[in-house]
Design an enzyme around this catalytic site. Sequence first.
Site, PDB file in Angstrom:
ATOM      1  N   GLY A   1      50.331 103.572  -9.612  1.00 51.52           N
ATOM      2  CA  GLY A   1      49.549 103.201 -10.785  1.00 51.52           C
ATOM      3  C   GLY A   1      49.695 101.733 -11.157  1.00 51.52           C
TER       4      GLY A   1
ATOM      5  CE  LYS B   1      51.190  99.478 -18.200  1.00 48.41           C
ATOM      6  NZ  LYS B   1      52.551  99.272 -17.686  1.00 48.41           N
TER       7      LYS B   1
ATOM      8  CG  ASN C   1      51.790  94.611 -19.701  1.00 44.29           C
ATOM      9  OD1 ASN C   1      51.493  93.519 -19.219  1.00 44.29           O
ATOM     10  ND2 ASN C   1      52.963  94.841 -20.263  1.00 44.29           N
TER      11      ASN C   1
END
Length: 246
Positions: free
Chosen positions: A127, A65, A86
Amino acid sequence: MKRYGLIGYPLGHSFSQRYFTEKFEREGIAECVYENFAIESVDRLDEVLERHPDLCGFNVTIPYKERIVPRLRSMAEEAEKIGAVNCVRVTPEGLFGYNTDAHGFRTSLLRLLGGARPRQALVLGTGGASKAVKYVLTELGIPFDVVSRTAAAGDYTYENLSRDTVRTHRLIVNATPLGTFPNTDACPDIPYEAVGKEHFLFDLVYNPPLTEFLRRGQMRGAAVVNGYDMLVGQAEKAWAIWNGDE
């Protein structure tokens, strides 16, 4: 034929291929196919594009991503602010990046909270998915702290996260993959004994439907939700982007 897909590695946990295949059948969308592209490096994206010139768009999951960003011609404003992508639209001019995680998370979170607005939240993980979570929380005016495995990456580590901190942070979002099938016994290592009926627990993991993280919160009276509705929301947003409806 219009082709769509998902890049990431590994992809055993992904729901996208099943969701879009069923969507095409259910809605009578002809000449469309969705498939998984498990690539061990984002550099192998070029091979996918060369092998499938009919690829119109694709989703991006762990761990790409953020790594996909340098390969894009341009990013939508929201994706640029989040710093993670994404959803990618393939055009003759190049690749254009979007973030539909924020839309999916926002919609599902507001449904969980109802009229409540917790004064503080904890975001577990650092993340690409956590970036969308933090963006939405900021947008909604909910202050948050980040819990990470290392002190440099977050406000707390799992080792120094206290019961008092968990007790005062009434919204806890698991933005890690911990608990994903087949490792269903795993969960973030937080003091669950400090969770109570005033808490809201949101797990971005959707398989299994009741993760260990959510099960422990539910046992203590917390309101809980998994990531399924978020995934549906982001998938439908991606479909609109790929078809020029955004």
